[in-house]
Design a protein around this motif. Structure first.
Motif, mmCIF file in Angstrom:
data_model
loop_
_atom_site.group_PDB
_atom_site.id
_atom_site.type_symbol
_atom_site.label_atom_id
_atom_site.label_comp_id
_atom_site.label_asym_id
_atom_site.label_seq_id
_atom_site.Cartn_x
_atom_site.Cartn_y
_atom_site.Cartn_z
ATOM 1 N N THR A 526 17.692 -28.859 28.170
ATOM 2 C CA THR A 526 18.761 -27.851 27.969
ATOM 3 C C THR A 526 19.846 -28.387 27.064
ATOM 4 N N LEU A 527 20.203 -29.653 27.298
ATOM 5 C CA LEU A 527 21.261 -30.258 26.496
ATOM 6 C C LEU A 527 20.837 -30.394 25.041
ATOM 7 N N ALA A 528 19.557 -30.726 24.824
ATOM 8 C CA ALA A 528 19.086 -30.853 23.432
ATOM 9 C C ALA A 528 19.160 -29.521 22.713
ATOM 10 N N ASP A 529 18.738 -28.464 23.397
ATOM 11 C CA ASP A 529 18.838 -27.134 22.779
ATOM 12 C C ASP A 529 20.277 -26.775 22.451
ATOM 13 N N SER A 530 21.146 -27.014 23.398
ATOM 14 C CA SER A 530 22.567 -26.667 23.166
ATOM 15 C C SER A 530 23.153 -27.485 22.041
ATOM 16 N N VAL A 531 22.747 -28.782 21.952
ATOM 17 C CA VAL A 531 23.275 -29.631 20.874
ATOM 18 C C VAL A 531 22.790 -29.142 19.527
ATOM 19 N N GLN A 535 25.154 -27.896 16.576
ATOM 20 C CA GLN A 535 25.169 -28.486 15.238
ATOM 21 C C GLN A 535 25.028 -27.425 14.168
ATOM 22 N N LYS A 536 24.142 -26.458 14.408
ATOM 23 C CA LYS A 536 24.014 -25.377 13.432
ATOM 24 C C LYS A 536 25.319 -24.596 13.298
ATOM 25 N N GLN A 537 25.942 -24.315 14.431
ATOM 26 C CA GLN A 537 27.220 -23.570 14.369
ATOM 27 C C GLN A 537 28.279 -24.369 13.628
ATOM 28 N N GLN A 538 28.332 -25.665 13.908
ATOM 29 C CA GLN A 538 29.325 -26.495 13.233
ATOM 30 C C GLN A 538 29.063 -26.560 11.742
ATOM 31 N N LYS A 539 27.801 -26.629 11.357
ATOM 32 C CA LYS A 539 27.476 -26.664 9.930
ATOM 33 C C LYS A 539 27.899 -25.368 9.247
ATOM 34 N N ALA A 540 27.617 -24.248 9.921
ATOM 35 C CA ALA A 540 28.035 -22.956 9.349
ATOM 36 C C ALA A 540 29.554 -22.864 9.248
#
Length: 1404
Positions: A526-531, A535-540
């Motif tokens: 679960t944590l890997a998915d959330s990370v 990361q994608k959100q932060q990149k955007a």
């Protein structure tokens, strides 16, 4: 508590600060101040604060300078140095420097956030003595005119600081007492010497307050020292000052008698007692003789009584001498201690007496009570007694030699800190260790920097004897105890760990491993998915932010370029406009200068030409006139010479004829013959009355020399009498009018009826406004001189007393009189306040607030002379002046008007003509004036330069008649009153609310009914408050011209302020009274008492919602007690009346009267009645109102009185509530028993479901105990019934006729076990009970009927008449036995119940 991180920071910082202090260097005074502040912080952190008051010790000062070192730099930095403390040469500069040797510690007011003083901030007692010596020897004699304010402020501030440090260090010795004595002498000296200074320089009230505090501290010190058998040498002197300060208090003699004999028998106390006796016996001669005999400071302290004694002396002299006696002013100067005749004359004039150059006229009727106090003045009688310097006078003895020590310096020559530090590094060692152990608790804080400490050098050991103090021994023992306790706790913890913790840990590890594997795997995925998603959100977001930054940068560049272009274009446009405007201004300026030059040259040329023409014409005409004048002079001179020659010639002819006809020797003829010889043509019948006519106009008298001398003497006496008469008329003409007798009697008669009903109205006020014409409109010098004479005369007639208030007078608005005089008419006595104000011309009334407010009459003066010419322009101007004057006054009451009209002697002015010219009829219709009277003053001829002969008695009499007419036509009582708001509210509620409600409650109790409904009581209360609000904020009050502003400024009368009827004040008053209203009670008649209590608390919550919680404690406690008492009383009385216990009251049984009255009291006590618009904003609000409107109160329709039978229809009686409550309680008990029985039957079926920890025996015991308690209560009730019946039998007057009730029908346990309704219970109760309904003693209804009515048992109780009538003694014995049996049974039941309860508890 302090956070652990902060404590660690403070300890670490303090250790580092100590080392930084030792190596710090200051470059200037600011650096020195910062270093000293750091030293103080370190010392305060390392010192222990005294938190226990029982063991608190006094501060001990160690400062040996007159001012602590830190205060030097602090006050120099903040520019708070006094002129006496500035270094010479730096006074006038912008940065004055402190003189460290002469600086004295400044007084600082104590406050809650002020730190405790450090030892080096408090001066030692010798240092305080040195400071006082310096102040008295170097500063005390530097006072001078114009600088007394700075002198007093410096000495008062520094001596106040000395007193504060004496209190802080709790000094109680002869040395500290001597310092306080010098402070007392300083304030005594200032009270006399600075009495003429203004309020900004010297405040006598504050000075007296500080002197009283010093004397009180001295009194306490003397008492403490006397317990130690230590006595001060100046105690008698100070005790004398204490007596002289309180001469008007009778209790001072008792305090004097309690002094020890050594003090009481001294000359100081003897002198004070003599002054006390002289003052209280009104012996003013002895008082001032004692002032001359006393010491300088004793005379200074008695200076405060000079005005009181002098005023009483004038009253005594007025009673002793007859009216009109002239007393020399020199006598007053000698007896009353005045400096000169001028001061004595001013004092007499202040109280209304008339004076001339050297005498004062004693007239009791002229004495007045001025509204202002006499301003005290310095007395040469007192100041000439000082034979030493001011410092020695305050010191009480010669000053010692002064030697100021070198002040302490915490810095050396290079600026390095070398001062003392009270704390050491070791003081922070324990706290640092403790803080280090608790450091993990605050790991979230940032790490603090650790100061680098220098490595300590090894110290060579020395052998020395070690001694320990008891505190050190205790501290060591305490540490040992803590070590032992720590070891014991460690052993116990290890044992618990081995036996409990370790097995649990082993079991938990296995479980933890299995659970962890499953949970961690799922959690990691679960944590890997959330990370990944994060990361994608932060990149955007980063890409979006980059785009935004680029767009913002480009946008800013474009915007900057556009702005630069627009700015440049706007600047160019603005520049062109400015250039054009400057050019236009230059053209206008040049054209104006050129045109002015051309105009000047043209005017100059025209003037020269015209002047030449006028010169030629004037010279020719002047020469012709001179020729004519020369011819006239010649003719006049010739005629004079001719007349002289003619007179000389006639004299010579007459002399020749007399020489020829007059004999040269004594006449031998009788007078008749001689007359015939002298006048041969005279007939005898023409001689009569010892004379004859020589010709038709001349008569020759014949009389003896004696008669001639008598006639001369009589003529001289007549001339002397006429001169005295003229002088008396002149004095009477300029003597002030006695307005008390002219006005007071008539006003008292007008208010006689009202004053008898209300004695408060015996204080009357009458204000007269005199309006003079504007002198600028006077055209001729003669008229101006006449107007000035008339103005001067009017001022003299209406001026009495003296006024020092500059705010009440101005150049064109002068206050002539402001005083009070006693007035008596028949048996009615009172006082009359008189105010006379003079207005000149058309002035701006708004310049002086309230000038026309409270005006009672108007005296309007016309300019002299007046002529009956309606076209005369002066009439138009005077009409305008009169209208403007009247329209500036509030128009609630019309004024009587007297018009003073100076008229030439040969002319006449009618009243109707003046009315028409001044439009009097229109003013009367407009309500501005009530009526007019004309006072005509004859205007003199050319022989009288003043124009008006004011010495004529008729002139003064006409003026007196005009004033008397004004008083007769003045409006009487307007019905306006003033009172403080709180007593007015309380009195009105007492009259219309409390008395009515309590009377109604009394009537309801007598009839056996309950309290009124709460909303009915609330409606009455709100109606009273609404009525008061309408009266106090009525729109009719806006235009009331009352009271006179001059009397409100004096604050000697109970009058409202000037703004009492202003919009803001009435609005604030309306809001305050609106807050007094009570909200309506939500009327829900509930039978459940808990619901009723909840409603009551909800209602109370609505009342207290706008108040502070601390203000609501009293009300909540009252309501809580009221509810508890209502429930308890109802249970007790219901038990007594019906025999049923634990009856619950309902809504109608609530004591609503007590509840509403408690809420009303809370409202009145909680509302703030202070006036926010007053000078101090702390005075209670004073309101004005119309008495008739306040008395016109109508009770609301909801309020029901017990005056007729209709009001009682549908009202529930108290007895009915008892019956309903008893029936409800019985029904509740039956339902409870039925429920218990059903539950006992159903209980085995649900036994497997219900978890009951108690055994069955306990429940059985509980049910049995409840039944037994019910039985016991019923048996107690029967026992009380028998005892009551026995008492009735014993007290019966006729035992043989007493009938015994049939008690066999009583049930064995309880009368309420049978299923009966309320009616059957009531019928059974009244049949079987020995009580009547009249015997209730409940607090809600106390019946005081005849007891014999309740004991007519054959009619009231329904007794069985078929029974025999046994003897009373046998029946009594039988009853006693029954009672004992019943009591024994009750005891057995109680014992059995206790045993069952104990068994149940043991089973648990």
């Amino acid at each position: 508590m302090w956070p652990m991180g902060l404590l660690l920071f403070n300890s670490s910082l303090a250790v580092g600060a100590i080392f930084s202090l030792k190596s710090s260097t200051a470059r200037n005074n600011s650096d020195k101040l910062q270093i000293l502040n750091l030293r103080d912080k370190v010392n305060r952190i390392g010192s222990k604060k005294q938190s226990d008051l029982a063991t608190t010790k006094a501060f001990v000062g160690t400062c040996t300078d007159m001012c602590p070192e830190k205060e030097h730099y602090d006050r120099e930095e903040k520019r708070r140095l006094h002129n006496y403390e500035v270094l010479q040469g730096t006074e006038g500069t912008g940065n004055p420097q402190v003189n460290h040797t002469l600086a004295v510690k400044e007084y600082s007011r104590s406050s809650a956030d002020q730190e405790e003083p450090l030892p080096y901030e408090l001066r030692t007692l010798p240092t305080l003595t040195l400071t006082m010596t310096y102040l008295l020897s170097q500063i005390a004699d530097q006072g001078e005119d114009g600088k007394w304010g700075d002198w007093f402020d410096f000495l008062w501030n520094r001596t106040r600081g000395i007193r504060k440090e004496i209190t802080q260090q709790q000094f109680c010795s002869t040395e500290s007492t001597a310092l306080l004595e010098k402070c007392v002498r300083f304030h005594i000296f200032c009270a006399e010497r600075l009495c003429e200074e203004d309020m900004h320089s010297f405040d006598d009230k504050i000075n007296n307050e500080n002197m009283t505090k010093c004397l009180q501290t001295l009194k306490e010190n003397y008492c403490d020292l006397e317990k130690k058998q230590v006595f001060c040498p100046n105690e008698a002197e100070m005790r004398c000052y204490m007596v002289l300060m309180n001469l008007n208090q009778g209790d001072i003699l008792r305090e004097t008698q309690q002094l020890r004999p050594e003090v009481r028998k001294t000359t100081f106390i003897n002198y004070a007692l003599q002054v006390y006796a002289a003052l209280n016996s009104n012996n003013y001669v002895r008082f001032f003789r004692l002032v001359r005999q006393g010491s300088f400071l004793c005379a200074c302290i008695t200076h405060r009584y000079f005005t009181q004694v002098r005023k009483k002396a004038l009253q005594i002299l007025l009673k002793a001498y007859r009216k009109g006696i002239q007393l020399p002013l020199d006598e007053l100067v000698r007896t009353l201690g005045f400096d000169d005749q001028n001061e004595a004359a001013q004092f007499c004039q202040f109280f209304g007496l008339t004076t001339d150059e050297s005498c004062v006229t004693l007239d009791k009727a002229m004495f007045i009570e001025p509204e202002e106090n006499w301003c005290p003045r310095r007395s040469a009688l007192i100041e000439q007694k000082r034979t030493t310097s001011i410092g020695e006078a305050i010191n009480g003895e010669p000053l010692p030699a002064l030697s100021l020590p070198q002040p302490e310096n915490s810095f050396d020559a290079s600026g390095k800190f070398v001062g003392q530090i009270l704390v050491k590094d070791s003081d922070f060692a324990d706290s640092s260790r403790k803080e280090a152990t608790s450091a993990p608790l605050v790991a979230d804080h940032a790490p603090l920097p650790t100061p680098v400490l220098p490595t300590p050098q090894p110290v060579s050991p020395r052998k020395a004897k070690v001694t320990f103090s008891p505190e050190e021994v205790k501290e060591e023992a305490r540490s040992l105890f803590w070590d032992v306790i720590d070891s014991m706790c460690l052993d116990i913890g290890q044992e618990v760990k081995r036996e409990v913790v370790e097995p649990l840990m082993e079991a938990s590890v296995s479980v933890y491993g299995s659970i962890t594997t499953e949970v961690v795997a799922e959690f990691v995925s679960t944590l890997a998915d959330s990370v990944t998603t994060l990361q994608k959100q932060q990149k955007a977001e980063r890409e979006a932010q980059a785009r935004n930054r680029v767009s913002a940068h480009v946008t800013s560049d474009i915007l900057r370029e556009v702005l630069d272009e627009e700015t440049l274009r706007s600047a160019q446009d603005e520049y062109r406009e400015v250039q054009a405007e400057l050019k236009r201004q230059r053209i206008e300026r040049c054209s104006s200068e050129i045109s002015e030059a051309i105009l000047n040259s043209s005017v100059l040329d025209m003037t020269l030409s015209l002047s030449e023409e006028f010169y030629q014409k004037d010279v020719v005409e002047r020469l012709e006139q001179l020729k004519d004048y020369e011819q006239c002079v010649k003719i006049n001179r010739t005629g004079r010479f001719f007349r002289i020659w003619k007179a000389q010639h006639a004299a010579r002819v007459k002399f020749k004829r007399s020489m020829l006809d007059f004999p040269s020797s004594s006449a031998m003829l009788d007078p008749t013959e001689q007359i015939e010889t002298l006048l041969p043509d005279t007939r005898a019948e023409d001689i009569e009355d010892d004379g004859f006519y020589v010709n038709q106009t001349t008569k020759l008298s014949v009389e003896s020399p004696i008669e001639f001398l008598k006639r001369l003497e009589a003529e001289e006496k007549a001339l002397t009498a006429h001169e005295i008469y003229r002088n008396l008329c002149q004095q009477k003409a300029w003597r002030p009018l006695d307005l008390g007798s002219l006005v007071g009697g008539q006003l008292m008669k007008q208010n006689k009826a009202i004053s008898k009903k209300d004695p408060h109205l015996c204080a009357l006020f009458w204000k007269l406004v005199i309006s003079l014409p504007d002198p600028d409109y006077i055209q001729s010098e003669t008229q101006g001189r006449s107007l000035r004479q008339l103005t001067k005369w009017l001022k003299a007639k209406f001026h009495r007393g003296a006024s020092h208030s500059t705010n009440l007078s101005s150049l064109q608005n002068e206050l002539l009189s402001l005083y009070s005089v006693p007035v008596s008419v028949n048996s009615l006595c009172g006082s009359l306040g008189v105010c006379v104000r003079l207005l000149e011309g058309n002035i701006t009334i708004g310049d002086v607030a309230g000038t026309l407010l409270g005006t009672s009459a108007l005296l309007f003066v016309l300019p002299p002379p007046i002529s009956e010419d309606p076209e005369w322009l002066i009439w138009e101007e005077e009409n305008r002046r009169l209208e403007e004057l009247l329209r500036r006054k509030p128009c609630s009451s019309a004024l009587p008007l007297v018009v003073v009209c100076p008229v030439p002697a040969n002319e006449r002015v009618e009243e109707h003509f003046v009315r028409r010219c001044l439009n009097i009829d229109d003013l009367i219709l407009g309500g501005l004036i009530s009526d007019m009277s004309l006072c005509v003053l004859p205007y003199g001829d050319e022989d009288l330069p003043e124009g008006i002969d004011v010495a004529n008695p008729e002139i003064s009499e006409k003026l007196s008649d005009g004033v008397r007419w004004l008083s007769q036509h003045s409006l009487g009582d307007l019905g306006l009153r003033s009172r403080h708001l709180r007593p007015l509210v309380e009195d009105l509620l007492q009259e219309h609310f409390y008395s009515r409600v309590l009377y109604n409650l009394k009537q309801r109790k007598l009839k056996g009914y309950l309290h009124q409904d709460p909303n009915t009581i609330i409606s009455l209360y709100n109606a009273v408050v609404s009525h008061l609000t309408q009266v106090l904020t009525s729109p009719k009050l806006f235009d009331n011209s009352w009271p006179a502003s001059e009397f409100t400024h004096s604050k000697k009368h109970d009058l409202p302020p000037l703004y009492w009827n202003s919009d803001t004040h009435l609005e604030a008053l309306h809001g305050l009274l609106y807050d007094l209203r009570l909200p309506w009670y939500s009327k829900e008649e509930r039978s459940d008492w808990s619901a009723v209590c909840a409603d009551v608390w909800a209602y109370v919550q609505k009342i207290v919602q706008n108040f502070e919680p601390s203000q609501c404690l009293d009300l909540t406690s009252k309501i809580r007690v009221l509810l508890h008492r209502a429930q308890k009383d109802f249970e007790d009385v219901c038990d007594l009346r019906t025999g049923v216990s634990q009856c619950q009251p309902s809504y109608i049984n609530m004591p609503w009267t007590d509840l509403i009255m408690a809420c009303v009291d809370f409202k009145i006590s909680g509302v703030d009645f202070t006036d926010p618009y007053s000078e101090t904003a702390m005075e209670e609000m004073v309101v004005g109102y119309n008495k008739a409107d306040l008395a016109d109160f109508e009770y609301p329709q909801e309020w029901r009185h017990f005056e007729n039978d209709k009001d009682r229809e549908g009202t529930i009686s108290l007895e009915e509530t008892f019956q309903k409550a008893a029936a409800s309680q019985c029904s509740r008990r039956r339902n409870q028993r039925e429920t218990e029985d059903k539950s006992s039957k159903v209980k085995p079926k649900v036994k497997s479901v219900i978890l009951d920890p108690l055994p069955k025996s306990v429940h059985d015991a509980t049910r049995a105990s409840s039944r037994l308690s019910t039985a016991i209560e019923e048996e107690k009730l029967k026992s009380r019934n028998f005892e009551k019946y026995l008492q009735n039998l014993v007290n019966d007057s006729n035992p043989n006729e007493t009938h015994i009730p049939d008690i066999s029908g009583l049930p064995p346990w309880s009368v309420f076990e049978a299923e009966e309704d309320a009616e059957e219970i009531s019928r059974s109760f009244y049949k079987d009970s020995v009580f009547g309904p009249e015997d209730s003693v409940w607090r809600y209804g106390r019946y005081e009927l005849d007891r014999t009515q309740g004991y007519e048992l054959d009619r009231t109780l329904g007794l069985d008449r078929t029974m025999g009538q046994p003897r009373v003694s046998d029946k009594v014995i039988q009853l006693e036995e029954d009672l004992r049996t019943q009591r024994r049974a009750s005891d057995v039941y109680e014992l059995q119940l206790q045993r069952w309860i104990q068994e149940g508890e043991e089973g648990l």
